[in-house]
Design an enzyme around this catalytic site. Structure first.
Site, PDB file in Angstrom:
ATOM      1  N   TRP A 231       1.115  -1.154  -0.003  1.00  0.00           N
ATOM      2  CA  TRP A 231      -0.010   0.052  -0.022  1.00  0.00           C
ATOM      3  C   TRP A 231       0.826   1.197   0.151  1.00  0.00           C
ATOM      4  CZ3 TRP A 231      -0.984  -4.355   2.668  1.00  0.00           C
ATOM      5  CH2 TRP A 231      -2.404  -5.161   2.298  1.00  0.00           C
TER       6      TRP A 231
ATOM      7  N   HIS B  96      -7.432   1.667   2.078  1.00  0.00           N
ATOM      8  CA  HIS B  96      -8.380   0.744   1.900  1.00  0.00           C
ATOM      9  C   HIS B  96      -9.515   0.776   2.798  1.00  0.00           C
ATOM     10  CE1 HIS B  96      -5.695  -2.315   4.216  1.00  0.00           C
ATOM     11  NE2 HIS B  96      -6.199  -1.436   5.007  1.00  0.00           N
TER      12      HIS B  96
ATOM     13  N   ARG C 215      -3.982   6.773  -2.436  1.00  0.00           N
ATOM     14  CA  ARG C 215      -2.895   6.000  -2.167  1.00  0.00           C
ATOM     15  C   ARG C 215      -1.720   6.917  -2.805  1.00  0.00           C
ATOM     16  NH1 ARG C 215      -3.876  -0.410  -3.197  1.00  0.00           N
ATOM     17  NH2 ARG C 215      -5.565  -0.413  -1.530  1.00  0.00           N
TER      18      ARG C 215
ATOM     19  N   GLN D 241     -13.492   2.102  -2.729  1.00  0.00           N
ATOM     20  CA  GLN D 241     -13.525   0.761  -2.464  1.00  0.00           C
ATOM     21  C   GLN D 241     -14.876   0.385  -1.651  1.00  0.00           C
ATOM     22  OE1 GLN D 241      -9.833  -0.995  -0.206  1.00  0.00           O
ATOM     23  NE2 GLN D 241      -9.017  -1.201  -1.904  1.00  0.00           N
TER      24      GLN D 241
ATOM     25  N   VAL E 283      -6.110 -11.979   6.369  1.00  0.00           N
ATOM     26  CA  VAL E 283      -6.730 -12.853   5.981  1.00  0.00           C
ATOM     27  C   VAL E 283      -5.832 -14.184   5.599  1.00  0.00           C
ATOM     28  CG1 VAL E 283      -8.950 -11.727   4.970  1.00  0.00           C
ATOM     29  CG2 VAL E 283      -6.802 -12.307   3.587  1.00  0.00           C
TER      30      VAL E 283
ATOM     31  N   ALA F 119     -13.787 -11.540   4.920  1.00  0.00           N
ATOM     32  CA  ALA F 119     -13.719 -10.021   4.491  1.00  0.00           C
ATOM     33  C   ALA F 119     -13.411 -10.219   2.832  1.00  0.00           C
ATOM     34  CB  ALA F 119     -12.414  -9.447   5.128  1.00  0.00           C
TER      35      ALA F 119
HETATM   36  N1  PHE Z   1      -7.806  -4.298   1.426  1.00  0.00           N
HETATM   37  C1  PHE Z   1      -7.444  -4.942   0.416  1.00  0.00           C
HETATM   38  C2  PHE Z   1      -6.701  -4.021  -0.549  1.00  0.00           C
HETATM   39  O1  PHE Z   1      -6.952  -3.049  -0.659  1.00  0.00           O
HETATM   40  C3  PHE Z   1      -8.541  -5.758  -0.451  1.00  0.00           C
HETATM   41  C4  PHE Z   1      -9.005  -6.824   0.654  1.00  0.00           C
HETATM   42  C5  PHE Z   1     -10.178  -6.556   1.249  1.00  0.00           C
HETATM   43  C6  PHE Z   1      -8.244  -8.238   0.646  1.00  0.00           C
HETATM   44  C7  PHE Z   1     -10.884  -7.737   2.102  1.00  0.00           C
HETATM   45  C8  PHE Z   1      -9.009  -9.180   1.532  1.00  0.00           C
HETATM   46  C9  PHE Z   1      -9.926  -8.921   2.089  1.00  0.00           C
HETATM   47  O2  PHE Z   1      -5.974  -4.615  -1.694  1.00  0.00           O
END
Ligand code: PHE
Length: 346
Positions: free
Chosen positions: A155, A177, A203, A217, A260, A314
């Site tokens: 990120w 995010h 970003r 998002q 995750v 998620a």
């Molecule tokens: N937050 C992650 C991204 O910005 C996307 C994501 C969301 C991945 C939920 C896993 C679970 O790249």
């Protein structure tokens, strides 16, 4: 000379009376007083006159110059008044005119997000808020991304310089995010949890047709007894079928996200080539449409949820990227461009 002056006076007074437009009057004025006009030419002949003659011609010349100037001024006034009068009776026919009414409509991205929220709302998901400026803790640390961990490289982050403000010493940033909603969802809600968050993220990007510094998002958090990867596959298919039609095929592939375990990339069969491989999917036949996974036990624990009793999903994606595929939009930067030509396509 005296005769010539009187003749010019007669001729021009007649012309002035006959003039019916302001343009004609302008022409007469130039003929008289402009460069090489009558007045100019006459005055050039003064050098040939004797002193006595000049004494008579001079004042006469000046007087007639004034008379003519005044006559033009008076005539101008009369013509103007005639114009004003005629305008008083003029009506403006707006019925017959082609004034196109422009009706505004929802921004394509907002419309797409509303549709997304409705689709998940049918499964009982409810929207929650999460701040756009957040702490390093909520955006990263609590999501298993400690400071100096290489995972942060995923990120490109915009940190806030808070040195001149009386703020707590915690590091603040523009959220990268919607996953900053995860810890809030876990903490704020009674189990089982079905929450969703939509909104802006930021970003430090190199901008191109697929990357914006400010983008949206969408993310859901689903926690209950016995939630599994089967639910994740189902949710992915349910949503992508609603957006792209029932013949879309969906697959999950392993992907790393620190918060995750396991983590997946959610692929949809390329809607352009139906899997054969084309320019849009880079010859792969599949398009990565979402990121997801089973919420990491550390994150569940930080949110006060016992990972031995509950499990959670998620699941998130970028609405702009998906809308680009759905509507064939060639450049992500068009969404925030304010370009009416683009917006009127929807
Ligand atoms: N937050 C992650 C991204 O910005 C996307 C994501 C969301 C991945 C939920 C896993 C679970 O790249």
């Amino acid at each position: 000379m005296e005769e010539k002056i009187s003749q010019i006076k007669k001729e021009y007074l007649h012309k002035i009376q006959k003039a019916s437009t302001l343009e004609q009057l302008d022409e007469i004025f130039i003929g008289l007083f402009g460069k090489n006009g009558e007045v100019d030419q006459l005055s050039r002949q003064f050098s040939t006159l004797s002193k006595d003659e000049l004494k008579i011609v001079g004042p006469l010349f000046n007087q007639i110059k004034q008379e003519l100037e005044q006559a033009i001024g008076n005539r101008r006034q009369v013509i103007k008044e005639e114009i004003y009068k005629s305008l008083e009776n003029e009506t403006f026919d707006i019925k017959g005119n082609e004034i196109k009414k422009r009706t505004g409509h929802m921004h394509p991205l907002t419309a797409f997000e509303e549709e997304t929220a409705k689709i998940f709302n049918k499964l009982g998901f409810v929207q929650i808020d999460a701040p756009l400026i957040d702490t390093d803790y909520n955006n990263f640390e609590v999501l298993n991304i400690p400071e100096n961990h290489p995972a942060r490289d995923l990120w490109d982050t915009l940190y806030l310089d808070t040195t001149n403000y009386q703020l707590p010493t915690t590091k603040l940033l523009l959220r990268t995010h919607t996953s900053n909603s995860q810890i809030r969802a876990l903490k704020s809600s009674k189990l089982p949890i079905r929450l969703m968050n939509i909104g802006r993220c930021f970003r430090y990007e190199n901008l191109d047709a697929r990357h914006e510094h400010t983008f949206e998002q969408f993310e859901i958090v689903y926690v209950d007894h016995g939630v599994s990867m089967a639910n994740l596959q189902y949710l992915s298919e349910y949503f992508l079928k609603a957006i792209f039609g029932s013949d879309i095929k969906v697959r999950l592939k392993p992907k790393y996200y620190p918060f995750v375990e396991p983590g997946v990339g959610v692929d949809g069969l390329c809607i352009f080539c139906k899997g054969k491989g084309c320019k849009v999917c880079g010859g792969i036949g599949w398009l990565e449409l979402a990121g997801a996974g089973m919420i990491h036990p550390n994150v569940l624990k930080a949110g006060g949820v016992d990972p031995n009793e509950y499990s959670g999903i998620a699941w998130g994606f970028g609405p702009a990227r998906m809308a680009m595929i759905k509507y064939g939009i060639e450049d992500i930067r068009l969404f925030n461009s304010g370009d009416l030509k683009f917006l009127e396509r929807f």
